[in-house]
Write a protein that holds these residues in place. Structure first.
Motif, PDB file in Angstrom:
ATOM      1  N   ARG A 179       0.824  -1.205   0.000  1.00 19.90           N
ATOM      2  CA  ARG A 179       0.000   0.000   0.000  1.00 19.90           C
ATOM      3  C   ARG A 179       0.863   1.262   0.000  1.00 19.90           C
ATOM      4  O   ARG A 179       1.929   1.323   0.602  1.00 19.90           O
ATOM      5  N   LYS A 180       0.337   2.278  -0.688  1.00 22.94           N
ATOM      6  CA  LYS A 180       0.950   3.603  -0.612  1.00 22.94           C
ATOM      7  C   LYS A 180       0.510   4.283   0.688  1.00 22.94           C
ATOM      8  O   LYS A 180      -0.304   3.764   1.452  1.00 22.94           O
ATOM      9  N   ASP A 181       1.042   5.474   0.912  1.00 19.56           N
ATOM     10  CA  ASP A 181       0.684   6.217   2.110  1.00 19.56           C
ATOM     11  C   ASP A 181      -0.805   6.551   2.150  1.00 19.56           C
ATOM     12  O   ASP A 181      -1.392   6.661   3.236  1.00 19.56           O
ATOM     13  N   ASP A 182      -1.431   6.715   0.972  1.00 17.69           N
ATOM     14  CA  ASP A 182      -2.861   7.048   0.951  1.00 17.69           C
ATOM     15  C   ASP A 182      -3.754   5.815   1.055  1.00 17.69           C
ATOM     16  O   ASP A 182      -4.987   5.922   1.003  1.00 17.69           O
ATOM     17  N   GLY A 183      -3.154   4.622   1.213  1.00 15.49           N
ATOM     18  CA  GLY A 183      -3.922   3.390   1.384  1.00 15.49           C
ATOM     19  C   GLY A 183      -4.237   2.658   0.098  1.00 15.49           C
ATOM     20  O   GLY A 183      -4.737   1.524   0.138  1.00 15.49           O
ATOM     21  N   SER A 184      -3.947   3.251  -1.053  1.00 13.99           N
ATOM     22  CA  SER A 184      -4.233   2.582  -2.328  1.00 13.99           C
ATOM     23  C   SER A 184      -3.123   1.597  -2.666  1.00 13.99           C
ATOM     24  O   SER A 184      -1.999   1.700  -2.175  1.00 13.99           O
ATOM     25  N   ARG A 185      -3.459   0.621  -3.507  1.00 10.49           N
ATOM     26  CA  ARG A 185      -2.456  -0.356  -3.925  1.00 10.49           C
ATOM     27  C   ARG A 185      -1.395   0.319  -4.787  1.00 10.49           C
ATOM     28  O   ARG A 185      -1.704   1.202  -5.596  1.00 10.49           O
ATOM     29  N   ALA A 186      -0.153  -0.138  -4.645  1.00 12.82           N
ATOM     30  CA  ALA A 186       0.976   0.502  -5.318  1.00 12.82           C
ATOM     31  C   ALA A 186       1.192  -0.055  -6.716  1.00 12.82           C
ATOM     32  O   ALA A 186       2.333  -0.242  -7.159  1.00 12.82           O
ATOM     33  N   ILE A 187       0.097  -0.342  -7.449  1.00  8.47           N
ATOM     34  CA  ILE A 187       0.237  -0.826  -8.830  1.00  8.47           C
ATOM     35  C   ILE A 187       0.724   0.318  -9.712  1.00  8.47           C
ATOM     36  O   ILE A 187       0.453   1.485  -9.468  1.00  8.47           O
ATOM     37  N   GLY A 188       1.471  -0.044 -10.737  1.00 10.71           N
ATOM     38  CA  GLY A 188       2.020   0.958 -11.636  1.00 10.71           C
ATOM     39  C   GLY A 188       3.357   1.514 -11.173  1.00 10.71           C
ATOM     40  O   GLY A 188       4.034   2.186 -11.950  1.00 10.71           O
ATOM     41  N   THR A 189       3.729   1.251  -9.932  1.00  6.26           N
ATOM     42  CA  THR A 189       5.051   1.689  -9.460  1.00  6.26           C
ATOM     43  C   THR A 189       6.080   0.652  -9.876  1.00  6.26           C
ATOM     44  O   THR A 189       5.758  -0.523 -10.074  1.00  6.26           O
ATOM     45  N   GLN A 190       7.318   1.086  -9.992  1.00  2.00           N
ATOM     46  CA  GLN A 190       8.346   0.172 -10.490  1.00  2.00           C
ATOM     47  C   GLN A 190       9.350  -0.172  -9.404  1.00  2.00           C
ATOM     48  O   GLN A 190       9.494   0.526  -8.402  1.00  2.00           O
ATOM     49  N   LEU A 191      10.017  -1.280  -9.620  1.00  4.13           N
ATOM     50  CA  LEU A 191      11.099  -1.698  -8.739  1.00  4.13           C
ATOM     51  C   LEU A 191      12.192  -0.636  -8.800  1.00  4.13           C
ATOM     52  O   LEU A 191      12.549  -0.172  -9.881  1.00  4.13           O
ATOM     53  N   ASP A 192      12.695  -0.250  -7.637  1.00  4.69           N
ATOM     54  CA  ASP A 192      13.669   0.840  -7.542  1.00  4.69           C
ATOM     55  C   ASP A 192      14.827   0.618  -8.513  1.00  4.69           C
ATOM     56  O   ASP A 192      15.590  -0.345  -8.375  1.00  4.69           O
ATOM     57  N   PRO A 193      14.967   1.487  -9.535  1.00  2.00           N
ATOM     58  CA  PRO A 193      16.032   1.286 -10.526  1.00  2.00           C
ATOM     59  C   PRO A 193      17.431   1.500  -9.955  1.00  2.00           C
ATOM     60  O   PRO A 193      18.421   1.090 -10.582  1.00  2.00           O
ATOM     61  N   LEU A 194      17.519   2.128  -8.782  1.00  2.00           N
ATOM     62  CA  LEU A 194      18.823   2.370  -8.166  1.00  2.00           C
ATOM     63  C   LEU A 194      19.047   1.464  -6.952  1.00  2.00           C
ATOM     64  O   LEU A 194      20.078   1.568  -6.276  1.00  2.00           O
ATOM     65  N   GLY A 195      18.097   0.580  -6.684  1.00  2.00           N
ATOM     66  CA  GLY A 195      18.191  -0.276  -5.512  1.00  2.00           C
ATOM     67  C   GLY A 195      19.084  -1.484  -5.735  1.00  2.00           C
ATOM     68  O   GLY A 195      19.615  -1.717  -6.823  1.00  2.00           O
ATOM     69  N   GLN A 196      19.212  -2.268  -4.675  1.00  2.16           N
ATOM     70  CA  GLN A 196      20.101  -3.428  -4.711  1.00  2.16           C
ATOM     71  C   GLN A 196      19.461  -4.649  -5.350  1.00  2.16           C
ATOM     72  O   GLN A 196      20.150  -5.640  -5.641  1.00  2.16           O
ATOM     73  N   VAL A 197      18.129  -4.607  -5.604  1.00  2.00           N
ATOM     74  CA  VAL A 197      17.423  -5.799  -6.090  1.00  2.00           C
ATOM     75  C   VAL A 197      17.430  -5.895  -7.614  1.00  2.00           C
ATOM     76  O   VAL A 197      17.619  -6.977  -8.172  1.00  2.00           O
ATOM     77  N   ILE A 198      17.252  -4.774  -8.292  1.00  2.00           N
ATOM     78  CA  ILE A 198      16.976  -4.822  -9.734  1.00  2.00           C
ATOM     79  C   ILE A 198      18.140  -5.436 -10.517  1.00  2.00           C
ATOM     80  O   ILE A 198      17.927  -6.159 -11.514  1.00  2.00           O
ATOM     81  N   GLY A 199      19.355  -5.209 -10.077  1.00  2.00           N
ATOM     82  CA  GLY A 199      20.500  -5.813 -10.766  1.00  2.00           C
ATOM     83  C   GLY A 199      20.462  -7.323 -10.695  1.00  2.00           C
ATOM     84  O   GLY A 199      20.797  -8.015 -11.676  1.00  2.00           O
ATOM     85  N   ARG A 200      20.043  -7.845  -9.541  1.00  2.00           N
ATOM     86  CA  ARG A 200      19.944  -9.304  -9.400  1.00  2.00           C
ATOM     87  C   ARG A 200      18.840  -9.857 -10.287  1.00  2.00           C
ATOM     88  O   ARG A 200      18.969 -10.968 -10.862  1.00  2.00           O
ATOM     89  N   MET A 201      17.720  -9.133 -10.394  1.00  2.00           N
ATOM     90  CA  MET A 201      16.608  -9.618 -11.217  1.00  2.00           C
ATOM     91  C   MET A 201      16.998  -9.633 -12.698  1.00  2.00           C
ATOM     92  O   MET A 201      16.651 -10.561 -13.445  1.00  2.00           O
ATOM     93  N   ARG A 202      17.733  -8.610 -13.107  1.00  2.00           N
ATOM     94  CA  ARG A 202      18.166  -8.565 -14.508  1.00  2.00           C
ATOM     95  C   ARG A 202      19.113  -9.711 -14.837  1.00  2.00           C
ATOM     96  O   ARG A 202      19.190 -10.157 -15.987  1.00  2.00           O
ATOM     97  N   LYS A 203      19.841 -10.166 -13.809  1.00  2.00           N
ATOM     98  CA  LYS A 203      20.741 -11.305 -14.001  1.00  2.00           C
ATOM     99  C   LYS A 203      20.032 -12.645 -13.804  1.00  2.00           C
ATOM    100  O   LYS A 203      20.658 -13.695 -13.990  1.00  2.00           O
ATOM    101  N   GLY A 204      18.768 -12.610 -13.407  1.00  2.00           N
ATOM    102  CA  GLY A 204      18.034 -13.843 -13.174  1.00  2.00           C
ATOM    103  C   GLY A 204      18.388 -14.516 -11.857  1.00  2.00           C
ATOM    104  O   GLY A 204      18.266 -15.742 -11.732  1.00  2.00           O
ATOM    105  N   GLU A 205      18.812 -13.730 -10.860  1.00  2.00           N
ATOM    106  CA  GLU A 205      19.206 -14.281  -9.564  1.00  2.00           C
ATOM    107  C   GLU A 205      18.203 -13.914  -8.477  1.00  2.00           C
ATOM    108  O   GLU A 205      17.533 -12.875  -8.560  1.00  2.00           O
TER     109      GLU A 205
END
Length: 378
Positions: free
Chosen positions: A143-169
């Motif tokens: 949920r976002k701060d306003d209580g709505s579902r966070a659909i349409g938001t993306q995985l943090d492009p600068l975070g530690q997760v996206i690099g692993r996902m791009r590598k399939g890990e």
């Protein structure tokens, strides 16, 4: 006259010696106490940070176990629907992106799978669809701060997760999601035709329950004005001491970031969280503690000095000055012809006793001489 009196001449050396001893002892004890104050402060910080590190470790371990269980459930339910593939363009949360299809069923804006999993395992669940190099939430109960579902938001492009996902890990750990730390699990979703390039992401996570940590940090006070604070991976202040003189979040953040020279500051990383523990106390707190201890030591020293001088004075008066004063009176009266005195000091075994016996003999001799003179004059 007073300065040349015997009592002053006897007491001044004692007073000087005692005062010098008190000053030297106060300085030595103050230096020793300074080391103790610093050591106690450092030991307190070390014990408290170790306790916090332990709580972080246990919390992460327990929540990661739940996360692995929830991930197995999400994958199982998702694969039960059928094979995964990318669908056509859809709009979720006002953003256009690729659809994620499971067994021919569109998952965009379809919350049955994610809500069904969290109804059993609790926590949160999300399905991401790949859109170019990004991964977009097409179904989620985060949920976002306003209580709505966070659909349409993306995985943090600068975070530690996206690099692993791009590598399939896979990735398991603590991640900041929309400003809140979660213990999370991310695993790539592959199409049957391509086992190398992820077309989406399975996600499960639990919002961190750090109430126990907050209670420990809230009550942690280092000396009078010191503090312990916890900063997250984005260097945002999460928890801080609330019992000491420095409890303002703005001031704590400033001190932690600027490292002023009049503060003793240490920073430890929290493994697996991306958090940092900051402990700090001003050097003036140590100086104040030393000053307080020095005043106590000096006061006790002066009291001991007064007691020693009082005892010395009593001894000098009873053993020296009082006998001498009496012998002085006897000698003065003897000089004007009065010799009928009782000199009790003759019983003393010291120098005053010798003096008393000499005066006693002189008194006897004068009395005999005067009696003979009186007989001759008749």
């Amino acid at each position: 006259m007073f300065l040349h009196s015997l009592r002053v001449r006897l007491l001044l050396p004692v007073l000087a010696l005692v005062l010098v001893s008190v000053v030297v002892l106060t300085v030595v004890l103050a230096m020793t106490q300074a080391r103790h104050v610093r050591a106690d402060a450092n030991q307190f910080v070390e014990r408290r940070t170790q306790a916090l590190q332990g709580l972080f470790s246990v919390t992460r371990s327990v929540m990661l176990d739940r996360t692995h269980d929830a991930m197995r459930l999400l994958r199982s339910e998702g694969r039960r629907l059928g094979t995964a593939s990318l669908g056509g363009r859809v709009t979720v949360g006002g953003r256009a992106t690729n659809d994620l299809v499971l067994g021919g069923v569109s998952q965009a804006n379809n919350f049955a799978l994610v809500d069904g999993v969290t109804a059993i395992a609790q926590g949160t669940a999300t399905l991401f669809a790949r859109d170019g190099e990004d991964f977009v939430r097409v179904a989620t109960n985060v949920r976002k701060d306003d209580g709505s579902r966070a659909i349409g938001t993306q995985l943090d492009p600068l975070g530690q997760v996206i690099g692993r996902m791009r590598k399939g890990e896979n990735f398991y750990g603590v991640v900041d999601i929309l400003g809140t730390p979660y213990v999370t699990g991310y695993e790539p979703i592959f199409a049957d035709s391509d086992a190398q390039r992820a077309i989406g992401v399975w996600y499960v996570g639990y919002k961190t329950d750090l109430n126990a940590l907050a209670e420990v940090v809230d009550g942690s006070q280092v000396l009078d004005s010191g503090f312990i604070a916890v900063f997250d991976s984005k260097d945002k202040l999460r928890f801080h001491s609330k019992t000491g003189a420095t409890a303002d979040p703005v001031e704590i953040t400033r001190i932690a970031h600027e490292n002023p020279g009049n503060w003793v500051i240490s920073r430890q990383e929290v493994p697996g969280w991306g958090f940092s523990l900051v402990s700090a106390y001003p050097k003036s707190d140590v100086d104040k503690a030393i000053a307080r201890q020095s005043l106590w030591i000096g006061g006790i020293g002066l009291l001991v000095c007064a007691l020693i001088l009082g005892l010395q004075w009593a001894l000098i008066w009873s053993r020296v000055l009082k006998p001498i004063q009496h012998l002085t009176v006897v000698a003065e009266e003897l000089s004007v012809g009065k010799w009928g005195h009782t000199i009790e000091e003759t019983e003393l075994k010291d120098e005053i006793g010798k003096l008393a016996r000499a005066i006693s003999r002189l008194s006897y001799s004068v009395r005999v001489a005067m009696e003979r003179l009186a007989k001759l004059s008749r």
